[in-house]
Design a protein around this motif. Sequence first.
Motif, mmCIF file in Angstrom:
data_model
loop_
_atom_site.group_PDB
_atom_site.id
_atom_site.type_symbol
_atom_site.label_atom_id
_atom_site.label_comp_id
_atom_site.label_asym_id
_atom_site.label_seq_id
_atom_site.Cartn_x
_atom_site.Cartn_y
_atom_site.Cartn_z
ATOM 1 N N ARG A 177 0.793 -1.203 -0.205
ATOM 2 C CA ARG A 177 0.041 -0.191 -0.013
ATOM 3 C C ARG A 177 0.817 1.369 -0.027
ATOM 4 O O ARG A 177 0.430 2.443 -0.445
ATOM 5 C CB ARG A 177 -0.944 0.007 1.328
ATOM 6 N N VAL A 178 2.108 1.255 0.450
ATOM 7 C CA VAL A 178 2.839 2.375 0.772
ATOM 8 C C VAL A 178 4.204 2.293 -0.337
ATOM 9 O O VAL A 178 4.982 3.170 -0.174
ATOM 10 C CB VAL A 178 3.262 2.665 2.011
ATOM 11 N N GLU A 179 4.053 1.686 -1.207
ATOM 12 C CA GLU A 179 5.024 1.340 -2.108
ATOM 13 C C GLU A 179 5.392 2.992 -2.751
ATOM 14 O O GLU A 179 4.397 3.386 -3.570
ATOM 15 C CB GLU A 179 5.003 0.555 -3.235
ATOM 16 N N GLY A 180 6.442 3.552 -2.810
ATOM 17 C CA GLY A 180 6.707 4.807 -3.609
ATOM 18 C C GLY A 180 6.362 6.071 -2.656
ATOM 19 O O GLY A 180 6.529 7.268 -3.207
ATOM 20 N N LEU A 181 6.011 5.930 -1.500
ATOM 21 C CA LEU A 181 5.442 7.114 -0.837
ATOM 22 C C LEU A 181 6.338 7.492 0.130
ATOM 23 O O LEU A 181 7.328 6.520 0.719
ATOM 24 C CB LEU A 181 4.195 6.613 0.275
#
Length: 483
Positions: free
Chosen positions: A460-464
Amino acid sequence: MAEKPLTTSGDSGGGGEVLNMDPSYEKKLVRKLDRNIVPVVMVLYLLSFLDRVNIGSARLYHMERDLGMVGNQYQLAVSILFVTYLAFEIPGNLVLKKFTPRYYISFITISWGIIATLTGTVQSYSGLLACRLLLGAVEASLFPGLAIYLTLFYTKTELALRIGYLFVSAALAGATGGLLAYAIGFMDGISGKSGWRWILIIEGIPTVLMGIITFFILADNPETAWFLTPTEKAFSTLRLSREAESTPSAKRFHWADVRACFGDWKVWVFAAGQFGQDTMLYGYSTFLPTIIKSIGGWSNAQVQALTIPCYALGAITYLLIARLSDSHQRRGLYTILFSLISILGYITLLTPASSGVHYFGCFLVAMGLYVAVGLPLAWLPNNSPRYGKRTAATGMQLTCGNAAGVMAPFLFPTHDAPRFVKGHAVSLSMVAFGAGCYAVLWWAYRGINRAREEGREDWRVEGLTEEEIRELGDESPKYRYTV
């Protein structure tokens, strides 16, 4: 030597310093917050609950006779308050910060105090209904507002006990209401007024005075609290920021968070569970004098005295369990266990037995009542770190819960005395339903936490960025729900 409540050490891993907070200093600060906040909110809720349910005591002093009430008109007068109560609960919660707690809470307190006092002067049944509708409208925002207000000062590990103090106030309102009604009942006939009129008038006046006092002593937030030193204000703000997903944006109101609330199935389950438990709360709180009178044939004075130990047990039990719940950060298990105790109490009341056994059943219901009703009101805010979602979720939870107040009065009609089988059976079923809802939430939260521990939600938080992850609130894979 001056205290140093805050020190820094090393790097947090994100380029910043780690705050080390002196535990002894924090304990002193929490005690100071308790001294200045808890008595105010307790008195406010005590007066609110007293003004809402004293109609139960008023019934014993000729209210129905004087106003020409017949059939289920008394039950309608009790329940109609919740029509406006439900309508104004969520809107009132959403504007709390806009008008500031001091202005808003003092205004609604003075307003309901005036209405509660004037209810004692009505000359007709229609006048009583009008006062009850107005009372519901102005009282609606108080409890959800106080629950949210406490989150502005206390961390999630401290919240259940402080919300517990509100339920202690409800229990005290039941106990002191009985004592006051007994004492005021001796004024029956003075100045040509029946005892029920004096009960409503005399119990309403202190609320107006408390509303005026509240305007001058209630602090809006830690940053502007008049009783804190500059160092304490800074410390209060920083200690709240330690909690996961606490960001400047999360502390502000956003409509996107409100929409997230209504799209979260868990909030709906909380609301359904609250409806179940509040059926018990309003049935028990309003009709306990009637139930006790019917099972023993005691006098009005004896009935009022016999309600006090029940409320006292409920209050003491909740304080002990709330402290344990905060210490262990466990909400669901305690809620379910004490729901079962209340269920056992209703089974006792439904069983053909002596007056003493039925009175013991009243104690069992009280023992589980405030835990089953109160802990979920700390559990949901604990799991809603963003302010907008928290206010909307708490408002929705209480709105659905208080809808039970419309139904509960009709569960105990006069013609069902002395056993009140329907009322006890429905209450038992609704408590079981509420316990089932909380069992589902307990199981779901444990499952989500386990999945996050195992990294199954990291996608869900890939690249954040780290800040973007924190802005996700309880949807962040790094967030752990209180179970």
